[in-house]
Design a protein around this motif. Sequence first.
Motif: not given
Length: 608
Positions: A160-172, A181-185, A187-196
């Motif tokens: 769980d620690d490994l997965m959470a860390t990898a997904f947080v880094l992917a979001s970052c 203008e991140p809201l128009a791109r 990749s912003y949607g991917w950032a939110v998805t990876f965070f979830i």
Amino acid sequence: MRAEMLPLMKRWGPGALLTALVLLVWGQSISFQFVWDDKFFIKDLQSIRSLRQVPEMFYSLAAQSSQPEAFTLFRPLRTLHYAILYALGGDTAQPWLFHLANLVWHAAATLLFHQVLLLILGRKIGEKQDSIRWFAWLGAAAFAVHPVVSEVVCWAKSLDDLMATAFVLASCLALLRDQPEPLARRSYGWAVTFFILALYSKESAVPFALFCLPLLAWRMRRGWWPSLQASLPFFVAAFGFVVHRHLVIGRTSQTAPISGGYVQTLIDTLPAGPIYARLLAGIPPFCIDYSYMDSNQVLSTPSVMLGYALLAGLILGILLAWRGGQKLLSAGLLWFLVFMLPCSNLIPMMQYCAERFLYLPLLGWIAALTSLAMLIPRRNLSLAICMLTLVIWSGVAWQRSWIWRDPLTLFVQSHLEGPTTPRVQNNAISAAFGQPHLRAAFSRGARPGYPSEVAVSPTITNHPPDWPAVVATLAQLHQLFPDDMAVVTALGHSHILRGQAAEAIPFFERATLQHPDQLSFWSSLSRAQVAAGRDDQAAETCQRALARDASHLLTLELLATIQHRQEKYSDAHQTYLKLHAAAPDNREFAQRAADLERQLAALLTPAR
């Protein structure tokens, strides 16, 4: 041809070297066994044995572990991953598959961290590209081989620690690669998805919503209000997850405050600060169980004051670095601070300190160290220091990893290295009795008359145990754990079963001295005395046991047998009457009492 390969080497070479470094330092973990809590999250967990139970993992506490009453947690993506690994292994959980998954996720987190560092360092004005690439690689390599991550990388349960860390880094990374203008791109949607995805791997990812605010302010360069608006989906996702988690586990905190009160628990957590500071430097000793830490401490305790000073110094360092224009140093320290919040007992947890808590915060610490290394004017000296640190950490990490290879090594070595705890000692004894040659001789578990932590009894089998190996192992355990009653009584039983009753007596005498209320120990002592031909001592032992419980059946039955052997028929008759009174449904006791009564009557009747 050589010129054509150069761009490919520059693009893929650093990642390949990082992957090779992960395998070099941690690759041996593929051969390791399941240890400790793997039993509850993998080996005994029924929900991972069928992919048809995947929906249940997202709404049931019972689907997360085999003991949901003891582990109040909600990490459905980890449980889903376990189910996939279980399916790949066939009809049973294969340890090598789970350890391989940990290696893959750690390598992925390392590669993502490398890309994040490249993007961040690429914004440093006045730095050459070659220098940036070197420091980015060294920072990622430092994370890959840091000794403190051994618990996460080598323990299957820590997926769980490994997965959470990898997904947080992917979001970052998605946010850093976005346009101003991140809201128009997209990749912003991917950032939110990876965070979830990170949230549903482990709740330790929640603080990334807080870190998004300064990250987006720095990335967008448009002030705090637009950054707050851009961060809003992350806060909504974090809040939705916390609500979902609360509904599943029935509470927001993992447990009640472990020190009894909320404020007291926070005070007792502060001494973890100096421990974490040492661990971040990669300095041994390491420890798998910090339950030895004291509770109910006062603010004037030196360790509490030092922990408070380190916390204040960290906050001050963040502010000074920001004001001094060292944005990467400030951001790294801020990352460390916000990701330490979930394990600070602000929301009560089950412990004060654990090395796996540092896995996600370690990224910020490494980023801060990388920033400091780049401030050294002499670049060759800076790179040399980094390389030397990397070599030392790699050696320490490789050596530390082997402690996780099997349960016996993990707990016995942890006990020897200290500081030890009752939990470590008990697990060491359980692991020892789990070895095939001891398991063939003894069973260990709760049975009448024994507390569960000391219960041991001979195993009845058609195949005689390897007694020399059994006794040799028990002798070693007795040296390590001289006060453990499972070992003491097992040695006693070993001598009896080998026809050495006299040698067994001292072990059972010690057991009765340490646990006088456990009448089964008294019974074992009296049986050893009988086997050694010391009937008078055995009868006295039975009487001492009956003084504690006059209706104890095993002791009464043994005493009656001894009295009968000594031809004390009147005493034996009285003892059988007591047995019949204590167990009126036992016809054998009533029959023996009647037989002795007739025998006594015959002896008293004069011959004609």
